[in-house]
Design a protein around this motif. Structure first.
Motif, PDB file in Angstrom:
ATOM      1  N   HIS A   1      39.217  43.820  41.377  1.00  0.00           N
ATOM      2  CA  HIS A   1      40.574  44.795  41.148  1.00  0.00           C
ATOM      3  C   HIS A   1      41.300  44.397  42.581  1.00  0.00           C
ATOM      4  O   HIS A   1      42.334  45.116  42.422  1.00  0.00           O
ATOM      5  CB  HIS A   1      39.948  46.189  41.789  1.00  0.00           C
ATOM      6  CG  HIS A   1      38.693  46.621  40.738  1.00  0.00           C
ATOM      7  ND1 HIS A   1      38.848  46.973  39.639  1.00  0.00           N
ATOM      8  CD2 HIS A   1      37.250  46.721  40.870  1.00  0.00           C
ATOM      9  CE1 HIS A   1      38.065  47.244  38.796  1.00  0.00           C
ATOM     10  NE2 HIS A   1      36.928  47.159  39.591  1.00  0.00           N
ATOM     11  N   HIS A   2      41.209  43.351  43.360  1.00  0.00           N
ATOM     12  CA  HIS A   2      42.101  43.031  44.298  1.00  0.00           C
ATOM     13  C   HIS A   2      42.366  41.483  44.060  1.00  0.00           C
ATOM     14  O   HIS A   2      41.467  40.590  44.545  1.00  0.00           O
ATOM     15  CB  HIS A   2      41.709  43.185  45.770  1.00  0.00           C
ATOM     16  CG  HIS A   2      41.173  44.831  45.967  1.00  0.00           C
ATOM     17  ND1 HIS A   2      39.927  45.245  45.535  1.00  0.00           N
ATOM     18  CD2 HIS A   2      41.944  45.770  46.376  1.00  0.00           C
ATOM     19  CE1 HIS A   2      40.100  46.426  45.738  1.00  0.00           C
ATOM     20  NE2 HIS A   2      41.294  47.039  46.341  1.00  0.00           N
ATOM     21  N   ALA A   3      43.719  41.086  43.980  1.00  0.00           N
ATOM     22  CA  ALA A   3      43.841  39.635  43.590  1.00  0.00           C
ATOM     23  C   ALA A   3      45.479  39.614  43.981  1.00  0.00           C
ATOM     24  O   ALA A   3      46.385  40.211  43.923  1.00  0.00           O
ATOM     25  CB  ALA A   3      43.486  39.137  42.438  1.00  0.00           C
TER      26      ALA A   3
ATOM     27  N   GLN B   1      35.623  36.627  49.549  1.00  0.00           N
ATOM     28  CA  GLN B   1      36.874  36.007  49.341  1.00  0.00           C
ATOM     29  C   GLN B   1      36.598  34.624  48.637  1.00  0.00           C
ATOM     30  O   GLN B   1      35.757  34.168  48.706  1.00  0.00           O
ATOM     31  CB  GLN B   1      37.629  36.098  50.458  1.00  0.00           C
ATOM     32  CG  GLN B   1      38.123  37.180  51.267  1.00  0.00           C
ATOM     33  CD  GLN B   1      39.263  36.965  52.282  1.00  0.00           C
ATOM     34  OE1 GLN B   1      39.102  35.936  52.883  1.00  0.00           O
ATOM     35  NE2 GLN B   1      39.941  37.881  52.826  1.00  0.00           N
ATOM     36  N   ILE B   2      37.694  34.526  47.588  1.00  0.00           N
ATOM     37  CA  ILE B   2      37.651  33.377  46.756  1.00  0.00           C
ATOM     38  C   ILE B   2      39.232  32.813  46.606  1.00  0.00           C
ATOM     39  O   ILE B   2      40.012  33.671  46.300  1.00  0.00           O
ATOM     40  CB  ILE B   2      36.830  33.230  45.489  1.00  0.00           C
ATOM     41  CG1 ILE B   2      36.842  32.085  44.905  1.00  0.00           C
ATOM     42  CG2 ILE B   2      37.409  34.487  44.675  1.00  0.00           C
ATOM     43  CD1 ILE B   2      35.918  32.034  44.018  1.00  0.00           C
ATOM     44  N   ALA B   3      39.319  31.753  46.938  1.00  0.00           N
ATOM     45  CA  ALA B   3      40.651  31.024  46.712  1.00  0.00           C
ATOM     46  C   ALA B   3      40.536  29.683  45.956  1.00  0.00           C
ATOM     47  O   ALA B   3      39.705  28.916  46.283  1.00  0.00           O
ATOM     48  CB  ALA B   3      41.313  30.740  48.018  1.00  0.00           C
TER      49      ALA B   3
ATOM     50  N   ALA C   1      41.246  36.040  45.053  1.00  0.00           N
ATOM     51  CA  ALA C   1      40.653  37.302  44.811  1.00  0.00           C
ATOM     52  C   ALA C   1      39.566  37.734  46.065  1.00  0.00           C
ATOM     53  O   ALA C   1      39.423  37.066  46.828  1.00  0.00           O
ATOM     54  CB  ALA C   1      39.805  37.268  43.616  1.00  0.00           C
ATOM     55  N   GLU C   2      39.536  39.144  46.174  1.00  0.00           N
ATOM     56  CA  GLU C   2      38.505  39.439  47.191  1.00  0.00           C
ATOM     57  C   GLU C   2      37.956  40.791  46.846  1.00  0.00           C
ATOM     58  O   GLU C   2      38.561  41.583  46.048  1.00  0.00           O
ATOM     59  CB  GLU C   2      39.337  39.549  48.820  1.00  0.00           C
ATOM     60  CG  GLU C   2      40.545  40.654  48.740  1.00  0.00           C
ATOM     61  CD  GLU C   2      41.326  40.624  49.978  1.00  0.00           C
ATOM     62  OE1 GLU C   2      40.770  40.330  50.840  1.00  0.00           O
ATOM     63  OE2 GLU C   2      42.313  41.354  49.721  1.00  0.00           O
ATOM     64  N   SER C   3      36.826  41.089  47.832  1.00  0.00           N
ATOM     65  CA  SER C   3      35.880  42.274  47.515  1.00  0.00           C
ATOM     66  C   SER C   3      35.439  42.910  48.597  1.00  0.00           C
ATOM     67  O   SER C   3      35.132  42.073  49.620  1.00  0.00           O
ATOM     68  CB  SER C   3      35.075  42.005  46.297  1.00  0.00           C
ATOM     69  OG  SER C   3      34.010  43.338  46.176  1.00  0.00           O
TER      70      SER C   3
ATOM     71  N   ARG D   1      30.021  38.772  46.495  1.00  0.00           N
ATOM     72  CA  ARG D   1      30.406  39.354  45.080  1.00  0.00           C
ATOM     73  C   ARG D   1      30.924  37.934  44.292  1.00  0.00           C
ATOM     74  O   ARG D   1      30.752  38.054  42.996  1.00  0.00           O
ATOM     75  CB  ARG D   1      32.059  39.989  45.506  1.00  0.00           C
ATOM     76  CG  ARG D   1      32.885  40.338  44.191  1.00  0.00           C
ATOM     77  CD  ARG D   1      32.177  41.084  43.122  1.00  0.00           C
ATOM     78  NE  ARG D   1      32.952  41.227  41.833  1.00  0.00           N
ATOM     79  CZ  ARG D   1      32.977  40.700  40.779  1.00  0.00           C
ATOM     80  NH1 ARG D   1      32.473  39.498  40.883  1.00  0.00           N
ATOM     81  NH2 ARG D   1      33.874  40.759  39.997  1.00  0.00           N
ATOM     82  N   PHE D   2      31.179  36.919  44.756  1.00  0.00           N
ATOM     83  CA  PHE D   2      31.579  35.794  43.872  1.00  0.00           C
ATOM     84  C   PHE D   2      30.635  34.675  43.924  1.00  0.00           C
ATOM     85  O   PHE D   2      30.204  34.245  45.074  1.00  0.00           O
ATOM     86  CB  PHE D   2      32.997  35.321  44.390  1.00  0.00           C
ATOM     87  CG  PHE D   2      34.056  36.181  44.418  1.00  0.00           C
ATOM     88  CD1 PHE D   2      34.435  36.654  43.305  1.00  0.00           C
ATOM     89  CD2 PHE D   2      34.659  36.710  45.454  1.00  0.00           C
ATOM     90  CE1 PHE D   2      35.554  37.556  43.083  1.00  0.00           C
ATOM     91  CE2 PHE D   2      35.697  37.718  45.429  1.00  0.00           C
ATOM     92  CZ  PHE D   2      36.075  38.057  44.257  1.00  0.00           C
TER      93      PHE D   2
END
Length: 452
Positions: A180-182, A271-273, A288-290, A295-296
């Motif tokens: 939902h957040h990217a 977070q993931i980049a 993207a983050e959560s 989460r990832f």
């Protein structure tokens, strides 16, 4: 090696359950210690975190052999890896990935500032053996990510321009991946920075906000061109006022009045980049983050990396100047009651409308050129092709993301509700809408100098 593939143990290397490392000295006396990270490198190698020069470290350098136990957090299955030490890396993608994860682990356990990665010890895996006498029955495997990636790529292939591709990419992440957040950031490799061109799930779009190479997970992913993933958030990799203030105090970032706030979550937990690369050239970063911890995982990283690679290919296909302009419908730009002053600072290519910051960098130079020609000749229609070959713009050698800069500029003008607008009128063609009562000022020195 045994018939147990190292790839099947990646979940055991997430750091959820502590790993144990065993070594021996020259006399064969064993030493066992807990270790912060066992990192999957490839099908034959793992990396262990080197944090302290202790007995374990001395044994490894002496015998160049070690054994590590890893535990699957879902099934509780334990595997023993026999290792041969090869080298220690103090920089590069593997080191940076482990450094980011260690910072998150340390923060999660209240040890931030205590744990510090000195190096990534690379080991070749000699053998893998199941070591547990019992384990929980695994849950049925959910092989859904490949299907999700396939649907996502199929939808993205239908995009006919870069702007729709950017927006649809983030929409697909939400619909298909539940992210939902990217956001997507494009790279200015000559300036060692990235700028936000699209975002989803935030109160403000943050279009135009910048991240320097090496700053947070986004900047590190761009600099090293490797995915960076954190499951427990740490201040070292946070974006916002604290990070920016620290950078300014150390002289990394100048204190300028031309900053657009980064649109990240206030309290992210994961977070993931992922770098977007085309033929070896960095185009941008998918981020993207959560607010959810861990989460990832590895599977999400692999799936999202496939999406990022596909984006790089599509970026290249869409960066073509097809001079097939559609009919232009002239619409008048409302005339303001007062003269609008636009100020340009060549030092950092920043543009201000009045005293309010709008944009800087290549996008700022492009806007200044358009306004200058409009004021001198009244011209309003332009093409991306002429911008690419214009030597006065001093575009980078690789200008594949010129369209992205124009999208950024248009969005910034729309968000500011400025009297200036950019409108597409065909493939590779656009219109400038500007009032006649406009005054252009070219200011010597930087925006910071002008503000002092």
């Amino acid at each position: 090696m045994t018939d147990i593939p190292l790839e099947s143990l990646r979940r055991s290397m997430e750091g959820i359950v502590a790993a144990f490392l065993a070594t021996c000295d020259a006399d064969g006396v064993p030493n066992v210690s807990m270790i912060s990270q066992v990192h999957y490198v490839d099908s034959q190698h793992v990396a262990l975190s080197y944090q302290f020069f202790n007995k374990t470290r001395r044994n490894v350098l002496l015998t160049r052999m070690a054994t590590v136990l890893v535990t699957d957090p879902v099934t509780l299955a334990v595997h023993r890896l026999d290792l041969d030490y090869e080298e220690t890396r103090t920089g590069g993608p593997v080191f940076e990935v482990m450094k980011a994860k260690l910072a998150g682990i340390a923060s999660h356990h209240g040890m931030e500032g205590v744990f510090r990665l000195l190096g990534a010890d690379i080991y070749k895996v000699r053998s893998v053996e199941a070591a547990s006498y019992w384990k929980l029955l695994p849950a049925p495997a959910e092989h859904y990510l490949l299907a999700v990636v396939r649907r996502c790529m199929g939808e993205l292939d239908g995009c006919e321009d870069l702007e729709s591709l950017l927006e649809l990419s983030l929409e697909c992440l939400e619909r298909h991946f539940g992210i939902h957040h990217a956001m997507i950031l494009m790279a200015e490799t000559d300036a060692q920075r990235l700028y936000t061109v699209a975002s989803r799930g935030y109160d403000s779009s943050g279009v135009g906000s910048e991240v320097m190479f090496g700053e947070g997970v986004i900047g590190v992913a761009a600099r090293e061109r490797t995915p960076i993933r954190i499951g427990h958030m740490t201040m070292e990799y946070r974006y916002g006022a604290t990070l920016r203030d620290t950078a300014r105090k150390t002289g990394i970032v100048a204190s300028l009045p031309d900053e657009i706030p980064f649109p990240g979550l206030k309290n992210p937990r994961s977070q993931i980049a992922l770098p977007i690369v085309l033929k070896g050239k960095l185009l941008g970063v998918l981020f993207a983050e959560s607010e959810e911890t861990m989460r990832f995982g590895y599977d999400e990283e692999d799936a999202l990396m496939l999406v990022a690679q596909h984006l790089g290919t599509l970026f290249g296909l869409l960066q073509q100047d097809l001079e097939t302009a559609e009919p232009i419908v002239e619409t008048a730009c409302p005339e303001p009651h007062d003269v609008v002053t636009v100020r340009y600072h060549p030092h950092d290519q920043s543009v201000f409308i009045g005293h309010d910051y709008l944009i800087k960098g290549v996008a700022g130079t492009i806007l200044w050129k358009l306004l200058t020609e409009f004021q001198e000749t009244g011209r309003t229609e332009f093409t991306t092709r002429e911008l690419r070959v214009d030597p006065s713009l001093r575009l980078p050698e690789y200008s594949e993301n010129l369209d992205a800069r124009l999208i950024l500029l248009r969005k910034r003008l729309d968000e500011r509700q400025a009297c200036l607008r950019l409108e597409k009128c065909g493939r590779g063609r656009f219109l400038l809408r500007a009032p006649r009562s406009i005054r252009l000022e070219k200011v010597s020195g930087s925006a910071a100098d002008a503000a002092q």
